[in-house]
Design an enzyme around this catalytic site. Structure first.
Site, PDB file in Angstrom:
ATOM      1  CE  LYS A 112      32.532  33.702  53.407  1.00 32.06           C
ATOM      2  NZ  LYS A 112      33.933  34.174  53.407  1.00 32.06           N
ATOM      3  CD  GLU A 155      29.248  48.768  50.015  1.00 31.14           C
ATOM      4  OE1 GLU A 155      29.684  48.854  48.844  1.00 31.14           O
ATOM      5  OE2 GLU A 155      29.959  48.776  51.023  1.00 31.14           O
ATOM      6  CB  CYS A 212      33.336  49.042  47.211  1.00 31.45           C
ATOM      7  SG  CYS A 212      32.840  49.434  48.874  1.00 31.45           S
ATOM      8  CD  GLU A 218      35.070  47.461  42.415  1.00 29.79           C
ATOM      9  OE1 GLU A 218      34.573  46.326  42.293  1.00 29.79           O
ATOM     10  OE2 GLU A 218      34.835  48.209  43.381  1.00 29.79           O
TER      11      GLU A 218
HETATM   12  P1  ADP Z   1      36.256  40.682  46.579  1.00 28.40           P
HETATM   13  O1  ADP Z   1      36.297  40.838  45.096  1.00 28.40           O
HETATM   14  O2  ADP Z   1      36.197  41.933  47.348  1.00 28.40           O
HETATM   15  O3  ADP Z   1      37.200  39.634  47.115  1.00 28.40           O
HETATM   16  P2  ADP Z   1      34.169  38.805  46.695  1.00 28.40           P
HETATM   17  O4  ADP Z   1      32.824  39.187  46.237  1.00 28.40           O
HETATM   18  O5  ADP Z   1      34.931  37.801  45.920  1.00 28.40           O
HETATM   19  O6  ADP Z   1      34.875  40.178  46.891  1.00 28.40           O
HETATM   20  O7  ADP Z   1      34.131  38.294  48.199  1.00 28.40           O
HETATM   21  C1  ADP Z   1      33.430  38.959  49.223  1.00 28.40           C
HETATM   22  C2  ADP Z   1      32.952  37.937  50.213  1.00 28.40           C
HETATM   23  O8  ADP Z   1      32.047  37.047  49.578  1.00 28.40           O
HETATM   24  C3  ADP Z   1      34.050  37.060  50.795  1.00 28.40           C
HETATM   25  O9  ADP Z   1      33.775  36.836  52.165  1.00 28.40           O
HETATM   26  C4  ADP Z   1      33.912  35.776  50.001  1.00 28.40           C
HETATM   27  O10 ADP Z   1      34.387  34.638  50.679  1.00 28.40           O
HETATM   28  C5  ADP Z   1      32.405  35.698  49.822  1.00 28.40           C
HETATM   29  N1  ADP Z   1      31.938  34.891  48.692  1.00 28.40           N
HETATM   30  C6  ADP Z   1      32.588  34.602  47.540  1.00 28.40           C
HETATM   31  N2  ADP Z   1      31.808  33.856  46.727  1.00 28.40           N
HETATM   32  C7  ADP Z   1      30.620  33.678  47.372  1.00 28.40           C
HETATM   33  C8  ADP Z   1      29.384  33.026  47.045  1.00 28.40           C
HETATM   34  N3  ADP Z   1      29.202  32.395  45.893  1.00 28.40           N
HETATM   35  N4  ADP Z   1      28.386  33.074  47.949  1.00 28.40           N
HETATM   36  C9  ADP Z   1      28.524  33.730  49.113  1.00 28.40           C
HETATM   37  N5  ADP Z   1      29.658  34.354  49.480  1.00 28.40           N
HETATM   38  C10 ADP Z   1      30.693  34.349  48.628  1.00 28.40           C
END
Ligand code: ADP
Length: 502
Positions: free
Chosen positions: A204, A278, A312, A410
Site C-alpha cells: 500500500k 523503519e 526519516c 521529528e
Molecule cells: P507519515 O507521518 O510519514 O505520513 P504515517 O505513519 O502517517 O507516516 O504513514 C505511513 C504509511 O502508513 C502511509 O501509507 C499511511 O497510509 C499508513 N498508515 C497510516 N495509519 C495506519 C495504520 N493505522 N495502519 C496501517 N497503516 C497506516
C-alpha cells in the site's frame, strides 16, 4: 593592443557543420518535457489486473507544487484487501514459491531494466506527485530503485549463502506499507528483497503519493511477472490497518511514523506475523572543530534541506563544537542563501514543495512552538518561493536547548536545530539524548575520533564525513523508537526468510 584570435580550422568547421546537419549537435529534450500519462482514476492492482474500487471510497491526489488535482484514487475496502491478500496467497502457493531462485532472479533483473528504460518518466511523475526536485528523482530516487532490484536479483539464487549455510524458506505473503517521502524507492526497498526470497506481496503506497506505484504495475506487466505476485492497493490509514490485520498476512514491513508503527505492532501482537519497522528519527550531524568545514556545511545542507527535510534519517540537529560554532553557522547561512526554492520540475531547483498542506501546517506549527520556547528563527534562500503550492524556506534555529520540543520531536521539514558541545563525550551524550536512533553523521579529519564517536552513538546508521549516502549493498534501519530490522544488503533478506530443517 591587438587581440588576435586563432581562426577556426577549416576542417573542424566543416566537421561541425556536417554533425549539425546530421542532428548530432541537437540537445536532448529537457527531462521535464518527458510525457507522462496520468489517468483520471486509479483503483487497485490485484492479480495482475486493475479493479476500479468502490465509488463511495475515493479521494484525490494533488500536485503539491501547484495544488492542482492529479487524479482520483480508490481506498481499498475490506473486500478489496481480502481479494489482494488471496491473490498473493494463490500466487505464492501455486507459482512463486515453486520457482527456482534463478528464475525469480530473472524477473527481478527484468524489472530493474524496465525501470531504467523508463527512468525519465518515473522521475517526472515522482516529482509531480511528491513535490521533490527533479534533480533528486532523476539522480537518486529512480536510479537507486533500479539498483535495489538489480542487487536483490543477484541474491535470489544464492540465499543459502545469505543464511550462512542454514536451510531457509520464504514466509509467504508480505504486507508492505510505505510513506510519501520516497514513494518509488521505498517500494523498491520493500518489493525487491521480498520477491528475491520467494515471498509474494500486497503493498500500500501512501495516500498522497500513489502514482509511481501505479506506473510500476506497467513495469511488472512488461516483465511478465505472474499475476498476484505483487498486488498494489490504494488507500489511507484505515486501508493499511485492514491489511496488516488480515489473517492471511505472514509478514508486515512498515516504513512511516513511530506512532503508526506502534499501532501496527499492537495490532499484530499475539499473532505469528513477523515485522520490520523503519520509523521516525532525530538525526544529529556532529561537527568537530578539526573537520573540513565547507564539506561539513554541504553535509548539513544535504542532511536536512535535501528533499525538504522529508527524510526519516534527516540530520535535523546540528551539534557543532563550541569553538567554531559562530563561524560554522555563518558559513551554513551563506550556503543556504544560495539554495533555490521553487518549481520542482525545474532542474535548477534545490528545494521543492512540501508534500501536503497538512505537513506544511505541521512544520509551521513547530516554528511557532520554537519561537514560544525562545529559539531564534533564521530563514534564507536565493529566491522567493512561488505563491501557489506548499513551500517552506530552509530554516535554522539557534538558541535552542536539549529539552526544547523542536530538538526532541521529528518535524519532517527543512528545519535545523543548532546545539553546541565542548568535548567528544558531551557531543555523544547530546546526540544520544533522544528516543530515536536512526542515523547520525560525524565530521572530523581524525579517523580515530570518527571511529570512537561512531561506536558510541546509539543509532542504526552512522555516516563519517558524509550524510544521506545510500547504496543497495548497505543495510539501513534503526534502534529504539526508530524501529527494528534492516533493509538493504544481505541483512535485508533475513526478515523475509525462516529457517527450515534441511
Ligand atoms: P507519515 O507521518 O510519514 O505520513 P504515517 O505513519 O502517517 O507516516 O504513514 C505511513 C504509511 O502508513 C502511509 O501509507 C499511511 O497510509 C499508513 N498508515 C497510516 N495509519 C495506519 C495504520 N493505522 N495502519 C496501517 N497503516 C497506516
Amino acid at each position: 593592443m591587438s587581440t588576435s584570435k586563432t581562426p577556426p580550422e577549416p576542417g573542424r568547421e566543416q566537421a561541425r557543420h556536417e554533425l549539425k546537419l546530421a542532428g548530432a549537435l541537437e540537445l536532448a529534450p529537457a527531462l521535464e518535457s518527458t510525457p507522462v500519462e496520468i489517468r483520471d482514476h486509479y483503483g487497485h492492482y490485484i492479480a495482475g489486473a486493475w479493479v476500479e474500487g468502490a465509488e463511495e471510497a475515493r479521494f484525490e491526489t494533488l500536485n503539491p507544487a501547484t495544488g492542482a488535482r492529479l487524479a482520483s484514487v480508490a481506498a481499498a475496502t475490506e473486500a478489496e484487501v481480502d481479494a489482494a491478500v488471496s491473490a498473493a496467497r494463490t500466487a505464492y502457493e501455486q507459482v512463486w514459491s515453486k520457482l527456482s531462485g534463478l528464475e525469480r532472479g530473472k524477473y527481478l533483473f527484468r524489472i530493474a531494466r524496465r525501470l531504467q528504460e523508463r527512468a525519465r518518466e518515473f522521475a517526472v511523475l515522482e516529482t509531480i506527485d511528491n513535490g521533490k526536485p527533479i534533480r533528486e528523482t532523476r539522480d537518486i530516487d529512480v536510479p537507486l530503485a533500479a539498483a535495489h532490484f538489480f542487487y536483490y536479483a543477484g541474491w535470489a539464487d544464492k540465499l543459502g549463502h545469505a543464511a550462512a549455510g542454514r536451510s531457509v524458506a520464504p514466509l509467504g505473503v508480505a504486507a508492505q506499507i510505505i510513506p510519501w517521502n520516497f514513494p518509488l524507492l521505498m517500494l523498491a526497498w520493500k518489493i525487491a528483497p521480498a520477491l528475491a526470497t520467494g515471498n509474494t506481496v500486497v503493498l500500500k503506497p501512501a495516500e498522497t503519493t500513489p502514482l509511481t506505484a501505479a506506473l510500476f504495475c506497467e513495469v511488472l506487466d512488461a516483465a511478465g511477472l505472474p499475476p498476484g505476485v505483487v498486488n498494489i492497493i490504494n488507500g489511507a490509514g484505515p486501508t493499511g490497518a485492514r491489511l496488516v490485520a488480515h489473517p492471511g498476512v505472514d509478514k508486515v514491513a512498515f516504513t512511516g511514523s513511530t506512532a503508526v508503527g506502534r499501532t501496527i505492532m499492537q495490532a499484530i501482537a499475539g499473532t505469528q506475523k513477523r515485522a520490520t519497522m523503519e520509523l521516525g528519527g532525530k538525526g544529529a550531524n556532529i561537527v568537530f572543530a578539526d573537520a573540513a568545514l565547507d564539506q561539513a556545511v554541504e553535509g548539513c545542507v544535504d542532511g536536512i534541506f535535501f528533499n525538504q527535510g522529508h527524510v526519516c534519517c534527516a540530520g535535523s540537529r546540528l551539534l557543532v563544537e563550541e569553538s567554531i560554532a559562530e563561524d560554522f553557522v555563518a558559513r551554513l547561512q551563506r550556503r543556504v542563501q544560495t539554495l533555490r526554492v521553487g518549481d520542482p520540475l525545474d532542474k535548477n531547483t534545490d528545494i521543492g514543495a512540501i508534500n501536503s498542506k497538512q505537513q506544511h501546517e505541521t512544520i509551521a506549527g513547530y516554528l511557532e512552538i520554537a519561537t514560544r520556547e525562545g529559539a531564534t528563527v533564521w530563514q534564507g534562500a536565493a529566491c522567493e518561493p512561488p505563491a501557489a503550492g506548499h513551500y517552506h524556506l530552509p530554516t535554522i534555529l539557534t538558541g535552542v536547548q536539549q529539552t526544547d520540543t523542536v530538538v526532541r520531536e521529528e518535524i519532517f521539514g527543512p528545519v535545523l536545530s543548532v546545539l553546541t558541545f565542548r568535548t567528544p563525550d558531551e557531543a555523544v551524550r547530546k546526540a544520544n539524548d533522544t528516543e530515536y536512533g536512526l542515523a547520525c553523521g560525524v565530521w572530523s579529519e581524525k579517523s580515530q575520533k570518527l571511529f570512537r564517536t561512531a561506536h558510541a552513538l546509539d543509532c542504526g546508521v552512522v555516516w563519517a564525513n558524509g550524510y544521506n549516502l545510500f547504496d543497495p549493498t548497505s543495510p539501513f534501519g534503526g534502534v529504539r523508537h526508530s524501529g527494528f530490522g534492516r533493509e538493504g544488503g544481505v541483512a535485508g533478506l533475513w526478515p523475509y526468510l525462516r529457517e527450515v530443517s534441511p
